[in-house]
Design a protein around this motif. Structure first.
Motif, PDB file in Angstrom:
ATOM      1  N   HIS A 197       2.193  -5.282   3.961  1.00  0.00           N
ATOM      2  CA  HIS A 197       2.989  -4.304   3.201  1.00  0.00           C
ATOM      3  C   HIS A 197       4.194  -4.944   2.506  1.00  0.00           C
ATOM      4  CE1 HIS A 197       0.573  -1.505   5.581  1.00  0.00           C
ATOM      5  NE2 HIS A 197       0.859  -0.609   4.666  1.00  0.00           N
ATOM      6  N   TYR A 254      -3.094   1.411  12.221  1.00  0.00           N
ATOM      7  CA  TYR A 254      -3.927   0.271  12.608  1.00  0.00           C
ATOM      8  C   TYR A 254      -3.960  -0.816  11.534  1.00  0.00           C
ATOM      9  CZ  TYR A 254      -6.945   3.249   9.793  1.00  0.00           C
ATOM     10  OH  TYR A 254      -7.431   4.036   8.795  1.00  0.00           O
ATOM     11  N   CYS A 255      -3.199  -0.650  10.452  1.00  0.00           N
ATOM     12  CA  CYS A 255      -3.305  -1.581   9.323  1.00  0.00           C
ATOM     13  C   CYS A 255      -2.758  -2.963   9.676  1.00  0.00           C
ATOM     14  CB  CYS A 255      -2.539  -1.027   8.125  1.00  0.00           C
ATOM     15  SG  CYS A 255      -2.756  -2.061   6.669  1.00  0.00           S
ATOM     16  N   PHE A 259       0.073   3.869   1.688  1.00  0.00           N
ATOM     17  CA  PHE A 259      -0.021   4.469   3.026  1.00  0.00           C
ATOM     18  C   PHE A 259       0.498   3.485   4.070  1.00  0.00           C
ATOM     19  CE2 PHE A 259      -3.746   7.090   1.328  1.00  0.00           C
ATOM     20  CZ  PHE A 259      -2.981   8.230   1.184  1.00  0.00           C
ATOM     21  N   LYS A 260       0.652   3.999   5.270  1.00  0.00           N
ATOM     22  CA  LYS A 260       1.087   3.130   6.385  1.00  0.00           C
ATOM     23  C   LYS A 260       0.257   3.481   7.619  1.00  0.00           C
ATOM     24  CE  LYS A 260       5.201   1.409   4.645  1.00  0.00           C
ATOM     25  NZ  LYS A 260       4.660   1.498   3.302  1.00  0.00           N
ATOM     26  N   CYS A 261      -1.041   3.259   7.546  1.00  0.00           N
ATOM     27  CA  CYS A 261      -1.924   3.597   8.676  1.00  0.00           C
ATOM     28  C   CYS A 261      -1.515   2.784   9.904  1.00  0.00           C
ATOM     29  CB  CYS A 261      -3.372   3.293   8.332  1.00  0.00           C
ATOM     30  SG  CYS A 261      -3.893   4.040   6.783  1.00  0.00           S
ATOM     31  N   CYS A 293       0.847  -1.199   0.000  1.00  0.00           N
ATOM     32  CA  CYS A 293       0.000   0.000   0.000  1.00  0.00           C
ATOM     33  C   CYS A 293       0.876   1.240   0.000  1.00  0.00           C
ATOM     34  CB  CYS A 293      -0.901  -0.004   1.239  1.00  0.00           C
ATOM     35  SG  CYS A 293      -2.052   1.386   1.254  1.00  0.00           S
ATOM     36  N   ARG A 310      -3.168   9.248   7.358  1.00  0.00           N
ATOM     37  CA  ARG A 310      -2.893   8.914   5.950  1.00  0.00           C
ATOM     38  C   ARG A 310      -2.197  10.102   5.294  1.00  0.00           C
ATOM     39  NH1 ARG A 310      -7.542   4.790   3.948  1.00  0.00           N
ATOM     40  NH2 ARG A 310      -7.576   3.648   5.889  1.00  0.00           N
ATOM     41  N   GLY A 350      -4.048  -4.536   0.917  1.00  0.00           N
ATOM     42  CA  GLY A 350      -3.298  -3.507   0.215  1.00  0.00           C
ATOM     43  C   GLY A 350      -4.151  -2.544  -0.605  1.00  0.00           C
ATOM     44  N   ASN A 407      -7.919   3.205  -1.004  1.00  0.00           N
ATOM     45  CA  ASN A 407      -7.738   4.393  -0.160  1.00  0.00           C
ATOM     46  C   ASN A 407      -8.041   5.672  -0.943  1.00  0.00           C
ATOM     47  OD1 ASN A 407      -5.318   5.123  -1.570  1.00  0.00           O
ATOM     48  ND2 ASN A 407      -4.150   3.704  -0.293  1.00  0.00           N
ATOM     49  N   GLU A 445      -2.274  -5.220   7.245  1.00  0.00           N
ATOM     50  CA  GLU A 445      -1.649  -5.786   6.042  1.00  0.00           C
ATOM     51  C   GLU A 445      -0.139  -5.913   6.227  1.00  0.00           C
ATOM     52  OE1 GLU A 445      -3.165  -7.144   3.818  1.00  0.00           O
ATOM     53  OE2 GLU A 445      -5.130  -6.223   3.628  1.00  0.00           O
TER      54      GLU A 445
HETATM   55  S1  SF4 Z   1      -5.417   0.573   6.175  1.00  0.00           S
HETATM   56 FE1  SF4 Z   1      -5.687   0.571   3.937  1.00  0.00          FE
HETATM   57  S2  SF4 Z   1      -4.836   2.557   3.302  1.00  0.00           S
HETATM   58 FE2  SF4 Z   1      -4.064   2.170   5.369  1.00  0.00          FE
HETATM   59  S3  SF4 Z   1      -2.081   1.188   5.062  1.00  0.00           S
HETATM   60 FE3  SF4 Z   1      -3.610  -0.433   5.295  1.00  0.00          FE
HETATM   61  S4  SF4 Z   1      -4.222  -0.956   3.208  1.00  0.00           S
HETATM   62 FE4  SF4 Z   1      -3.211   1.030   3.140  1.00  0.00          FE
END
Ligand code: SF4
Length: 295
Positions: free
Chosen positions: A112, A107-108, A103-105, A101, A220, A150, A185, A110
């Protein structure tokens, strides 16, 4: 009669706004009406309310805020869910083109994984799978393709477009309705993406905002000091002005709740037609998530 398990009330501007999650209905109550409802709920009897205020009672009943004593609401939801699961006239496939992704939120969940994307062989396998479903599922009327990540738009042309093109054409050939939707996003949705989405029936976007500009840009951001709120809001507006639907998911926490009205103001200049394609969903962050939908 009893109050529905799926009622949720919250105060707003001196009123109580109620939402029923089963019927997807809203009701706005003056304090006195809410007290009458609440007293009936606590006493576990709506008989008196029916007698003294039948219009109000009927309204609660019609919108599912009050249900028959014998109704097992959880079972009713299970049956509705099973009906959807067993509906052979529809097939839904979800694809994650990448686990990466832009972004690097905080709370994510994923992973990455850098440069991760579906490879050419997997794209071909996916096409074959789509063909097999179209050939073998008797009674199929609608094929739906969902995109998730992602951020799926990182590989729009390399992964999404070839599969969309294929699925769209294959469904047309089999006389099956093809629809597609994407959770994104929203940062990379430019006019070219929108035009191609329209061409291939991808007509529904879910895009998240983490509160108003100030709050969202803390979560974000494109780079330090450069937020993404304005760009994403502009892209969301462009999507709906182009006739596609946007579900704006607003993440609600004690921090984001302050100033959430700003988000509504930022969309107040949408055309009347576009407003009809713009849906807000509020998701509360925390241990239990409650979902509120506003149209
Ligand atoms: S929450 Fe969504 S926008 Fe934010 S880092 Fe994860 S995949 Fe990306």
């Amino acid at each position: 009669m009893k109050a529905s398990k799926f009622n949720l009330f919250f105060p707003h501007d001196g009123y109580q706004v109620g939402y029923n999650g089963y019927t997807d209905s809203f009701i706005v109550l003056e304090p006195m009406l809410y007290e009458m409802y609440d007293a009936s709920k606590r006493s576990k009897s709506f008989a008196e309310l029916q007698e003294v205020h039948s219009d109000f009672y009927n309204n609660l009943l019609d919108n599912g805020f009050v249900v028959e004593e014998a109704v097992d609401e959880v079972e009713r939801v299970k049956q509705a869910s099973l009906k959807i699961d067993n509906d052979m006239s529809k097939f839904e496939l979800h694809i994650n083109p990448t686990m990466n992704c832009n972004f690097k939120c905080w709370y994510c969940y994923e992973t990455h994984i850098k440069d991760s994307k579906m490879d050419a062989a997997t794209i071909e396998h996916t096409k074959k799978f789509i063909s097999r479903v179209l050939d073998q599922q008797t009674g199929l009327k609608e094929f739906s393709l969902g995109w998730f990540g992602g951020e799926p738009l990182l590989y729009f042309k390399k992964v999404m477009v070839p599969i969309l093109q294929y699925a769209n054409a294959a469904c047309k050939e089999k006389n099956v309705v093809f629809i597609s939707h994407m959770t994104s996003n929203g940062l990379l949705v430019d006019q070219e993406v929108i035009d191609m989405c329209k061409e291939y029936n991808l007509n529904f976007f879910q895009i998240t905002l983490d509160g108003n500009r100030e709050r969202h840009d803390k979560v974000r951001f494109i780079s330090e000091g450069k937020g993404s709120y304005d760009k994403i809001v502009a892209n969301m507006k462009n999507i709906v002005e182009n006739g596609l639907t946007v579900v704006a998911r607003i993440n609600i926490s004690p921090e984001t709740l302050v100033g959430v009205d700003d988000v509504l103001k930022d969309f107040s200049d949408l055309s009347e037609q576009a407003k009809g394609l713009f849906v807000l969903i509020f998701i509360r962050f925390g241990k239990s998530k409650k979902i509120l939908t506003m149209r």
